[in-house]
Design an enzyme around this catalytic site. Structure first.
Site, PDB file in Angstrom:
ATOM      1  N   HIS B 153       0.848  -1.188   0.000  1.00  0.00           N
ATOM      2  CA  HIS B 153       0.000   0.000   0.000  1.00  0.00           C
ATOM      3  C   HIS B 153       0.887   1.243   0.000  1.00  0.00           C
ATOM      4  O   HIS B 153       2.106   1.140   0.049  1.00  0.00           O
ATOM      5  CB  HIS B 153      -0.919   0.023   1.243  1.00  0.00           C
ATOM      6  CG  HIS B 153      -0.186   0.144   2.535  1.00  0.00           C
ATOM      7  ND1 HIS B 153       0.265  -0.944   3.244  1.00  0.00           N
ATOM      8  CD2 HIS B 153       0.221   1.234   3.244  1.00  0.00           C
ATOM      9  CE1 HIS B 153       0.891  -0.531   4.340  1.00  0.00           C
ATOM     10  NE2 HIS B 153       0.890   0.778   4.353  1.00  0.00           N
ATOM     11  N   HIS B 200      -5.504  -2.110   4.957  1.00  0.00           N
ATOM     12  CA  HIS B 200      -5.485  -0.894   4.144  1.00  0.00           C
ATOM     13  C   HIS B 200      -4.849  -1.157   2.781  1.00  0.00           C
ATOM     14  O   HIS B 200      -3.877  -1.883   2.667  1.00  0.00           O
ATOM     15  CB  HIS B 200      -4.816   0.300   4.813  1.00  0.00           C
ATOM     16  CG  HIS B 200      -3.479   0.056   5.440  1.00  0.00           C
ATOM     17  ND1 HIS B 200      -2.909  -1.179   5.598  1.00  0.00           N
ATOM     18  CD2 HIS B 200      -2.585   0.944   5.969  1.00  0.00           C
ATOM     19  CE1 HIS B 200      -1.751  -1.052   6.191  1.00  0.00           C
ATOM     20  NE2 HIS B 200      -1.518   0.205   6.423  1.00  0.00           N
ATOM     21  N   HIS B 215       5.008   7.172   2.434  1.00  0.00           N
ATOM     22  CA  HIS B 215       5.762   5.930   2.232  1.00  0.00           C
ATOM     23  C   HIS B 215       5.001   4.966   1.326  1.00  0.00           C
ATOM     24  O   HIS B 215       3.784   5.019   1.221  1.00  0.00           O
ATOM     25  CB  HIS B 215       6.062   5.226   3.562  1.00  0.00           C
ATOM     26  CG  HIS B 215       4.855   4.642   4.250  1.00  0.00           C
ATOM     27  ND1 HIS B 215       4.138   5.315   5.210  1.00  0.00           N
ATOM     28  CD2 HIS B 215       4.244   3.436   4.128  1.00  0.00           C
ATOM     29  CE1 HIS B 215       3.150   4.558   5.638  1.00  0.00           C
ATOM     30  NE2 HIS B 215       3.178   3.404   4.999  1.00  0.00           N
ATOM     31  N   HIS B 247       2.019  -0.520  14.834  1.00  0.00           N
ATOM     32  CA  HIS B 247       1.020   0.525  14.686  1.00  0.00           C
ATOM     33  C   HIS B 247      -0.206   0.193  15.534  1.00  0.00           C
ATOM     34  O   HIS B 247      -0.620  -0.976  15.589  1.00  0.00           O
ATOM     35  CB  HIS B 247       0.529   0.618  13.238  1.00  0.00           C
ATOM     36  CG  HIS B 247       1.551   1.071  12.245  1.00  0.00           C
ATOM     37  ND1 HIS B 247       2.256   2.242  12.375  1.00  0.00           N
ATOM     38  CD2 HIS B 247       1.970   0.522  11.075  1.00  0.00           C
ATOM     39  CE1 HIS B 247       3.069   2.386  11.330  1.00  0.00           C
ATOM     40  NE2 HIS B 247       2.926   1.351  10.538  1.00  0.00           N
ATOM     41  N   TYR B 256       9.816   1.976   9.465  1.00  0.00           N
ATOM     42  CA  TYR B 256       9.929   3.033   8.460  1.00  0.00           C
ATOM     43  C   TYR B 256      11.401   3.317   8.235  1.00  0.00           C
ATOM     44  O   TYR B 256      12.159   3.439   9.206  1.00  0.00           O
ATOM     45  CB  TYR B 256       9.271   4.336   8.936  1.00  0.00           C
ATOM     46  CG  TYR B 256       7.768   4.358   8.947  1.00  0.00           C
ATOM     47  CD1 TYR B 256       7.010   3.692   7.991  1.00  0.00           C
ATOM     48  CD2 TYR B 256       7.096   5.088   9.916  1.00  0.00           C
ATOM     49  CE1 TYR B 256       5.624   3.756   8.008  1.00  0.00           C
ATOM     50  CE2 TYR B 256       5.706   5.161   9.941  1.00  0.00           C
ATOM     51  CZ  TYR B 256       4.972   4.487   8.979  1.00  0.00           C
ATOM     52  OH  TYR B 256       3.609   4.562   9.002  1.00  0.00           O
ATOM     53  N   GLU B 266       8.395   1.365   3.875  1.00  0.00           N
ATOM     54  CA  GLU B 266       7.983   0.632   5.069  1.00  0.00           C
ATOM     55  C   GLU B 266       8.064  -0.863   4.798  1.00  0.00           C
ATOM     56  O   GLU B 266       7.754  -1.327   3.698  1.00  0.00           O
ATOM     57  CB  GLU B 266       6.525   0.980   5.429  1.00  0.00           C
ATOM     58  CG  GLU B 266       6.057   0.274   6.708  1.00  0.00           C
ATOM     59  CD  GLU B 266       4.572   0.502   7.039  1.00  0.00           C
ATOM     60  OE1 GLU B 266       3.749   0.541   6.091  1.00  0.00           O
ATOM     61  OE2 GLU B 266       4.240   0.625   8.228  1.00  0.00           O
TER      62      GLU B 266
END
Lengths: 308, 308, 308, 308
Positions: B153, B200, B215, B247, B256, B266
C-alpha cells in the site's frame, strides 16, 4: 464495490455427543467465547477477534458432524441476488426466519450436491471484539486457551464435488485457488476455493459418503501460536491427528485434532494472499501427499478416511 | 463475484536521484527482483511472491517522490465501468496506452484532489513467482535481502484528503477502515481505506503541500522477518526512521526507513482482516500517537513533516 | 565440575517510592509471582521458570535504585572459597545471617569499587516452578502480564569499572565477553562479563556517580514475546525508553522501560552462547551506538545519563 | 572459575556411505561450512556461529554411525586433571596426537561402557565466525540451507548406560538433568546430562546393542527457523523421522531426520536453562511418550529401534 456478494465464512453448526464436555472443550481448550444459548439448547460461540455475535454453534445430537455452514453476504440486496442466482441454476432455496439462530437475520438455506447444507445471511448483531472502536488497544489481555482469531473455513467430503464447486463458483462467485488430482490426472480429488483474497473459504474432497465434515478451521496469527496451541492440546490430552506442520496447498501451517465427540478441527496460520487474476495451483496424484502435509510429503491414513 | 472492481495495489513509480545507487539498494538490501528496463531508462521490479511482471518502478529525476500509484482491476469491463464512475463524479481520466509500462496493458489515469496521480489497469503479464503452478514448493531458496512478499500500500499526503477519500470510496468502492481525528474532534487528520479484506490498500494524511509521498509499504510475513529486515538495514547503514514497532492503526508491525534518495519506505507485517460489514476505528487527537506508534504512544517528529 | 563457583544472578533488591503501586506493576504488568513479605515490609517475587523462592525484592524507600545484587554459588564450600578469594584481594566481606532475606541462607556481602553492594549465597529454598519434577507439562497456563522466564542480569554504573571488573574476574571467576571503548581507544566505556555461557551475567558502564543502577534485566524466550511485552507496556501506559530493538552487544533483543519509581528495567531475549575459550568482542567509540542499539546505530540520550 | 573442566560438545565424527553425496547434503541442505579435508579423506565442517575450525567430520565407511564424540575442555591443565580422574575410575585413556584431526590439539580418548568412543581436547584453532571481533554485525548475510548455530549434543544408545553416566558424572563433572524410567519404575530407560546450563550436552538410552548413535543435534535459534528447516528438508526430499514438534524432556522443539547414509540428525531449538542446584525431572514409563514427543504423547516406532 471491491468486496461484494459473499463476504466470508460466518458460522458453522456442529453436532456433539455430550454438550457439557463440548462446551468445556471449546471454552477452556479452544478459548472460544460463549455468547449465548437458545431455547433448543444450542450453545453459541465467537472467536477472539470476531465482531459478530456468533461463528460456531454446538448442538447436542447422537452422532457427530456438521449441520450446516453459513456465509455472511454484504447486505440484503446481495442476499436476494445470490438466491436468484442459485435458483437460476436450479438450486432450491429455503428461507430460515430471522432469530432462528440467535442475533442472526434471515438465512437462505440450500443443499449442495455433496449433501451439505449451506446458508447465506446478511445480518448478525455486531457485539464487538471487546476492544471498542475508539483508540482500541492491540489485543485483549488475559484470554484463555488456544484463542483463535476467527473461524476461517471448512473442508467438506462428498461424492459430487464437481457439482458443489459449480454452485460455489457460478452462483456464489468463488474462485478456484488450488486443486489436487486423482491418478487419472483429470478428476479432482479435491478443490480449494475462495471468495476473498484468503487462500480458501471452502474446500471439498471427493469421498463415497455425502454430507461429511473433514474439519472446521480456526485461524491463528503466528507459527508460535501454532506451537502454543499444540502445547495446550497436549496439556489437555487432546487427540492430535497431525501437526504442527505445513500444508503444501495454501502453504498454511496447521494442526489437525479431534474434539471430544470426534469432530476434526484445525488451527491454521498463514496461507498466501490470492486474487482472482492469479493462476490456480495443481497437485498431481503422486505429490498430493506433499500438498496436504508438506514436510512428510505423504498423507497420514486418517486424512482420507476419518470424517464425521 | 466476491472480489470485483479494484483488486489491489499494483504498481508504484518512484523518483530517485541516483539510479545505480537506487537499483543496488532495492536489489541487494530490499531484495526486489529486477524484471526489466525500458527505453526511457526506468527500472522495473517485482517482489518475491508477486506473479505480475512489475510492482515497483524507479525513474531517475532531480527530486525524490512518487510519480503515480496504480491499482489492478478485475478485467477490461471493470476498467471501463470504473472509468465511467470516475467521470460521473467529474474526475477527468486519461488513457495511457498499453506498453507504456513494460508488460502492462492500457491504464486509466486520473488526478485526485490531493494532487496524486492514480492509475487503474486490468492487464499485466503474469511472469510467475518462480515456484510454478504444479506441485509448487513452499518458497524459493537463496533469496537475498529483506525480500518482501508484495508491494502492499501507500500513504499519501495532501491538502484535500476528504476529496480524495470521496473518489476512492464512491468511484472505486473502497471502504473506510480507520480514521484519526484532529484536535477539533471532527476533521480527519488521516484515513485508512481498503478495497479488500486487508487492513489498508491506501492511506492519506492531511498536509499543506500536495502530491506528497509519506511511504510505500512492502509486506513481510512474520515479526521475525521484521527483525531480520531491521538487522539487514543496519548492516547496510540504511537510515531507519522508526521501528521495529507496532502501529495501533491496523495493528501491523512496522519499520519506516529511507531509500538513498530520501523516499520513506515501510516493511509491514500483519494487520487484522477487515470486511465491509465491520465498523471503522477512530483515533482521537490525544491518542493519535498510539495510533501511529503503539508502543511509544507518541509521534516522532518526522512522521508529520518528512515527505517526498 | 563443569559449572562451579558462582552459578548465576540470584536476586536483586530494588528501592521503590510507592510500594503498593510497585507491587501492582510487578505483579500485573511484569507478571512476577509474589512469594512473600517480611517483617520489614519487603515484598519478594520470583519469575515464571525460577525454582528458588525469590529473585526480585522490593523495598520502600525515599529514592529509587538498587540496594544490592546477589549471585547464587554452587554450595557452602564454594561460598567460603569465594569469600577467601575476595579477602585475598583486599575486599572486605560481611556475613548477613540466614533468614535476613526470606528463605535464603547466609550471604557474603561486599562492596565493589563502583560502590555497589554485591552478595553471594549458597542456599535459597527451592519452591519449584509449579510444574513439578515428574512428567512436567511444558509450561503453566493462565499466567498474566509479561511473565519473564527469569531475572537475568544487571547493568551497573559507577566510576571505577576497572576495579569492579577486576573483582568479578579474579575473585569470582567471571570472563570478559564484550567491551565498548571510549574515544581514546583504550579506556573501557563499559564491559560485559559472564560466569556461565550466557552472554552476560553482569555489565558495568563508566559514570561519574557511584552505586547507580542502569537496569535489571528479565529474560523472555522469543522475539514474539518481546513484541507482546511491548504491547502490554503500551496497554498499561508504561514508559518505554527504547525498543523493541536489538543490541549489537550480545545480539539480544530488548526493551528498556521504567517502573513507576523510575527504575529502568529490561526485557531481554536471546544473545549468543559464550564459552571461556572464545575471544571477546570490542566496540570502538564511533560504533558504540550500534553496540547498544543495533538498528538505529546511535545511543538515545537517556542511555548514558538516566540511572537510579 | 565459573565454567571449568569440560566446556561443551566440540566435535562428532560420522561415518557415511557416499562421501560426495554426504558433503553435498551437509553443505547445501544443512548449510554447514566445509573448513578442510585431511589426507585420509575426511571432510571437516563447522556451523555458522562456531569459532573453532571444525565440529563435524565425515569419514567414508561401509556402514553408517558415529566414530567418536569429543568435548572441548578449558585448557591443558583441565585435560590432564580430567584424564587423571578417568584413570582413577579405572577408565583407560589414550592420547591421540595433535594434528590427527585438522587444527586440533592432542586428544584424550577413552571408551565408555556403552561402547562409545569419547574424546577430550583443549585446543582447536579459532577461525572465527566470519563476523570479526571488532564492531561485529549481528549475523552473516547470504548463508544457505538450514544453517544451524552450532553442533549441540548427541544421543547415544547402548547397554550399560548406568556405567556411562557414572563416568560422565564422576570423572567429567556432568549433572543429571532429566531421566526416563522403564516399567519397573527404577531402571533408567534414558538419561540426559549437562556440563553447562544447557538442558543437555549428552544423552543416553538403554539398548541391546553397543556403540550406537541415535542422533547428533544441531541448534537453531527460533521455532520459525525450525519450520524453515522442515521446509528445506521437504524441498530436498530429506526423510523426516518426526517433527516439527516439541520434546517434553528439555522442552526443546525438534525435527528428527536422516542424512543420505541413514544417520539420524536433529535440528533443535530452545530447552530451558539448567543449573547444578536444580532438581532433575523424572518421566515415568507411562508418560515417556510425552517426554519424547510432547504433542503426540506417544513414541513413534523408529525412536527406540532405528539407530546407526
Amino acid at each position: 464495490m471491491a468486496m461484494t456478494g459473499v463476504l466470508r465464512p460466518g458460522h458453522a453448526q456442529i453436532r456433539v455427543l455430550d454438550l457439557d464436555e463440548a462446551v468445556q472443550f471449546y471454552t477452556d481448550v479452544m478459548g472460544l467465547k460463549e455468547t449465548g444459548r437458545d431455547k433448543s439448547g444450542r450453545v453459541y460461540f465467537k472467536c477472539n477477534e470476531e465482531q459478530d455475535h456468533n461463528s460456531f454453534i454446538l448442538r447436542k445430537a447422537d452422532r457427530a458432524g456438521m449441520d450446516f455452514f453459513g456465509y455472511k453476504v454484504l447486505d440484503a440486496a446481495a442476499l436476494n441476488e445470490l438466491e436468484g442466482k442459485l435458483n437460476d441454476m436450479g438450486v432450491g432455496t429455503e428461507r430460515v426466519p430471522a432469530g432462528d439462530l440467535l442475533e442472526t437475520g434471515e438465512r437462505v438455506r440450500f443443499q449442495v450436491p455433496t449433501g451439505h447444507t449451506i446458508e447465506l445471511y446478511a445480518e448478525k448483531t455486531n457485539v464487538g471484539n471487546g476492544l471498542g472502536y475508539v483508540n482500541p488497544e492491540a489485543w485483549l489481555e488475559n484470554q484463555k486457551g488456544i484463542n483463535p482469531v476467527r473461524m476461517d473455513h471448512a473442508l467438506i467430503y462428498g461424492t459430487d464435488i464437481d457439482g458443489t464447486r459449480d454452485i460455489f463458483e457460478k452462483a456464489l462467485g468463488f474462485s478456484l485457488v488450488e486443486r489436487a488430482l486423482l491418478e487419472d490426472g483429470e478428476t479432482d480429488l479435491g478443490t480449494w476455493l475462495t471468495c476473498s483474497h484468503k487462500a480458501h473459504d471452502i474446500a471439498m474432497v471427493r469421498h463415497d459418503e455425502n454430507d461429511k465434515l473433514h474439519h472446521v478451521s480456526f485461524m491463528l496469527e503466528t507459527w508460535e501460536q501454532v506451537l502454543r496451541a499444540a502445547d495446550i492440546m497436549s496439556m489437555h490430552r487432546v487427540s492430535i491427528d497431525m501437526g504442527p506442520t505445513r500444508h503444501g496447498i495454501t502453504r498454511g501451517t496447521t494442526i489437525y485434532f479431534f474434539d471430544p465427540s470426534g469432530n476434526r478441527m484445525e488451527t491454521f496460520c498463514g496461507g498466501y494472499q490470492w486474487y482472482p487474476d492469479m493462476q490456480p495451483n495443481t497437485w498431481t496424484w503422486d505429490e498430493v501427499g506433499a500438498g496436504v502435509f508438506y514436510h512428510d510429503r505423504k498423507l497420514n491414513p486418517a486424512f482420507l478416511s476419518v470424517v464425521t
